[in-house]
Design an enzyme around this catalytic site. Sequence first.
Site, mmCIF file in Angstrom:
data_model
loop_
_atom_site.group_PDB
_atom_site.id
_atom_site.type_symbol
_atom_site.label_atom_id
_atom_site.label_comp_id
_atom_site.label_asym_id
_atom_site.label_seq_id
_atom_site.Cartn_x
_atom_site.Cartn_y
_atom_site.Cartn_z
ATOM 1 N N HIS A 97 11.090 7.075 7.173
ATOM 2 C CA HIS A 97 11.609 7.268 5.891
ATOM 3 C C HIS A 97 13.083 7.367 5.886
ATOM 4 O O HIS A 97 13.877 7.826 7.084
ATOM 5 C CB HIS A 97 11.051 8.097 5.015
ATOM 6 C CG HIS A 97 9.451 7.930 4.669
ATOM 7 N ND1 HIS A 97 9.065 8.274 3.552
ATOM 8 C CD2 HIS A 97 8.724 7.345 5.164
ATOM 9 C CE1 HIS A 97 7.835 7.718 3.353
ATOM 10 N NE2 HIS A 97 7.578 7.231 4.417
ATOM 11 N N HIS A 152 7.466 4.722 12.129
ATOM 12 C CA HIS A 152 7.327 4.791 10.876
ATOM 13 C C HIS A 152 8.441 5.768 9.938
ATOM 14 O O HIS A 152 8.031 6.795 10.070
ATOM 15 C CB HIS A 152 5.878 5.182 10.181
ATOM 16 C CG HIS A 152 5.770 4.734 8.833
ATOM 17 N ND1 HIS A 152 4.807 3.940 8.367
ATOM 18 C CD2 HIS A 152 6.359 5.621 7.592
ATOM 19 C CE1 HIS A 152 4.923 4.295 7.020
ATOM 20 N NE2 HIS A 152 5.441 5.136 6.740
ATOM 21 N N CYS A 188 6.764 10.011 -0.625
ATOM 22 C CA CYS A 188 5.380 10.333 -0.492
ATOM 23 C C CYS A 188 5.061 11.609 -1.593
ATOM 24 O O CYS A 188 5.926 12.437 -1.663
ATOM 25 C CB CYS A 188 5.444 11.149 0.672
ATOM 26 S SG CYS A 188 3.637 11.774 1.171
ATOM 27 N N ASN A 217 10.196 4.523 1.948
ATOM 28 C CA ASN A 217 10.288 3.866 3.512
ATOM 29 C C ASN A 217 11.572 3.002 3.753
ATOM 30 O O ASN A 217 12.078 2.462 2.900
ATOM 31 C CB ASN A 217 9.119 2.714 3.291
ATOM 32 C CG ASN A 217 7.846 3.639 3.307
ATOM 33 O OD1 ASN A 217 7.339 4.236 4.318
ATOM 34 N ND2 ASN A 217 7.099 3.427 2.210
ATOM 35 N N ARG A 229 0.786 -1.121 -0.098
ATOM 36 C CA ARG A 229 -0.012 -0.006 -0.008
ATOM 37 C C ARG A 229 0.838 1.350 -0.067
ATOM 38 O O ARG A 229 0.988 1.802 -0.960
ATOM 39 C CB ARG A 229 -0.897 -0.007 1.354
ATOM 40 C CG ARG A 229 -2.290 1.040 1.236
ATOM 41 C CD ARG A 229 -1.612 2.371 1.340
ATOM 42 N NE ARG A 229 -1.225 2.889 2.800
ATOM 43 C CZ ARG A 229 -0.759 3.799 3.248
ATOM 44 N NH1 ARG A 229 -0.692 4.893 2.334
ATOM 45 N NH2 ARG A 229 -0.280 4.067 4.306
ATOM 46 N N ASP A 230 1.421 1.535 1.108
ATOM 47 C CA ASP A 230 2.309 2.766 1.286
ATOM 48 C C ASP A 230 3.503 3.052 0.212
ATOM 49 O O ASP A 230 3.972 3.860 0.057
ATOM 50 C CB ASP A 230 2.696 3.018 2.477
ATOM 51 C CG ASP A 230 3.396 4.411 2.867
ATOM 52 O OD1 ASP A 230 2.754 5.216 2.355
ATOM 53 O OD2 ASP A 230 4.446 4.503 3.761
#
Length: 285
Positions: A207, A205, A238, A247, A13-14
Amino acid sequence: MSDHVRIYEVGPRDGLQNEDMLIPAERKVALIDLLSQAGFEKIEATSFVSPKWVPQLADAEAVLAGITRKPGTDYAALTPNMKGYERALAAGVDEVAVFASASEGFSRKNINCSIAESLVRFAPLLDAAKSDGVPVRGYVSCVIACPYDGPVASEAVRDVAQALFDMGCYEVSLGDTIGAGTPESVATMLETVLPRLPAERLAGHFHDTRDNALDNVMAALALGLRVFDSAVGGLGGCPYAPGAKGNLATGPLVALLEQSGFSTGIDREALAKAEQYLRSITASA
């Protein structure tokens, strides 16, 4: 604190939503199935958002219909509103996620409303999920800095995270959206949040924009966090955070944790197969 660390795999997803390529649904299904075999407890499989805004994930229903669900693995989806939640519920997700920002500028760019307005919008969704028995995870973006507003106050992160928790999110993932964090700034932020929310309800989370993500994980581990998000192959930046690198990659995270004496439950050979498959499909996309 437990010596077990849960890795929340967000690549499907991300990761994929922030890549330029459009991956066919059957290839996403194959990737998720390989990740399932690697032993992840949680896989964020897709997002139920408007195809107009995220065309990469327009096939959410097809993906969830196609995967082979492995016992012990929960398959999650991002649901920004009630319409998305209802679609996700019909598709059989195990849990859903909502996302807010600690930065007003990012909130307006990302979801076209203020932080306060975003929380009001989530309330009906969280109420419905509670009635339906569906767990909800919360995300907070820009916990260190914002591409529009600059440095973000730790108190703002604390307040948004607490609001999501109080509304019913079982866990809140704190996102360094542009990878601006250092171990020192991450520790400062967490030391502000932790008096309000217990470490076992928080996730990190990070990056890897400045190659600090693994160091930031270590800083969070020292303060008691035992859940971290990562993406297979380091997928994704993003779209609303110019210059953000991908990520934190799952493979290096697993290696770091296990070298540091933590258990992850991840089969590294199976993960390597998923990484190899990802390389093959992105090379041909």
